[in-house]
Design a protein around this motif. Sequence first.
Motif: not given
Length: 245
Positions: A208-219
Motif C-alpha cells: 500500500l505504501y509503495r502504491v501511494s508513492k509510485e501510483p503506477w504500481r497499482i496495475k
Amino acid sequence: MFSKILNYDVFNKSKTELMKYITTFKKVHIISGNPEVLYSGLYDDSLFKGCSKDNSLIIPDGIGVVIASKIVKEPVKEKIAGIEVMDEIIKSCEKEGKGIYLLGAKQEIIDECSIKLKIKYNKLKIVGSHNGYFDMNSCEDILQDIRVSKPYAIFVAMGCPRQERFINTYMSTLPASVYMGVGGSFDVIAGKVNRAPRWMIKLGLEWLYRVSKEPWRIKRLGVIPKLLLKVIYNKYIIRKEQNIS
Ligand code: UDP
C-alpha cells in the motif's frame, strides 16, 4: 522446510534459519517469491523452470504469498523480505571479507548505492558493479568482469523477469556462490525510494505504501488476487476433483 504453493517450494522457516540454510549451498539462486514472480512463472516456462532448479531457493516475500501458504494449510513462519536477506548477506560478507558484485538499476543509482553501502559497511568489498541497461544476449564484457572480480555474491536489480532471466542464463558459467534478484532494492539503498514505515511492514501493508508513492504500481497489484484465486482453485477444485485431501 518448504510449503508447496502452486508447485513452487517456498521456504517456510524463519529468516535466521534461512541465513544458515543459504550457507549449505555451493551455489544458490535466491528468489524473492512475491506474487508477481510466482504468478508470472505460471505462464512463463523458463521462469518457472528457473524457480524449480535444485539450487533455487524461493523466499516468501510478500503478504500475498503468506496468505497463499495459509490457504494451502502449509503456513510459512514469517514473511521474509528480499531486501533484508540481501542486507544480511552483505553484513556477513563484510565480516568474512567476501566480495559482492552489484548489477542493475541506473548508473547514478548504482553509484549512490555503492557509496551508501560503503558508509554502512565500511570494510565491505564491492568488487564490481554495472548498471542494468544492457543487451542480455551480448554482455560478455560484464560476464568477464564478474569472472575476473570473483564475487561471493551477485545482486541483480533489474526487476522480474529480466533479473531472473540473467541469473538463469549465466549462473552456471559464473564463479559466485550466491545469486539473488533484488528488484528495486538498489533504489531503496541509494535513498531514491523509501521503504514503508516499520508498522506498515509489520501489518503486511508495504504494497500500500509503495502504491501511494509510485501510483503506477497499482496495475501490478492485481496479481495478488489473481494468485490467491489460482491457489484456491487448485486447492479446493482441482484437488477435490482428483480426490486429494
Ligand atoms: N531496471 C534495470 N534494467 C532494466 C529495467 C529495469 O536495471 O532493463 C532496474 C530499474 O532501474 C529498477 C529495477 O530494475 O532499479 C526495477 O525495480 P522494480 O521496482 O520494478 O522491481 P520490484 O522491486 O518491484 O521487483
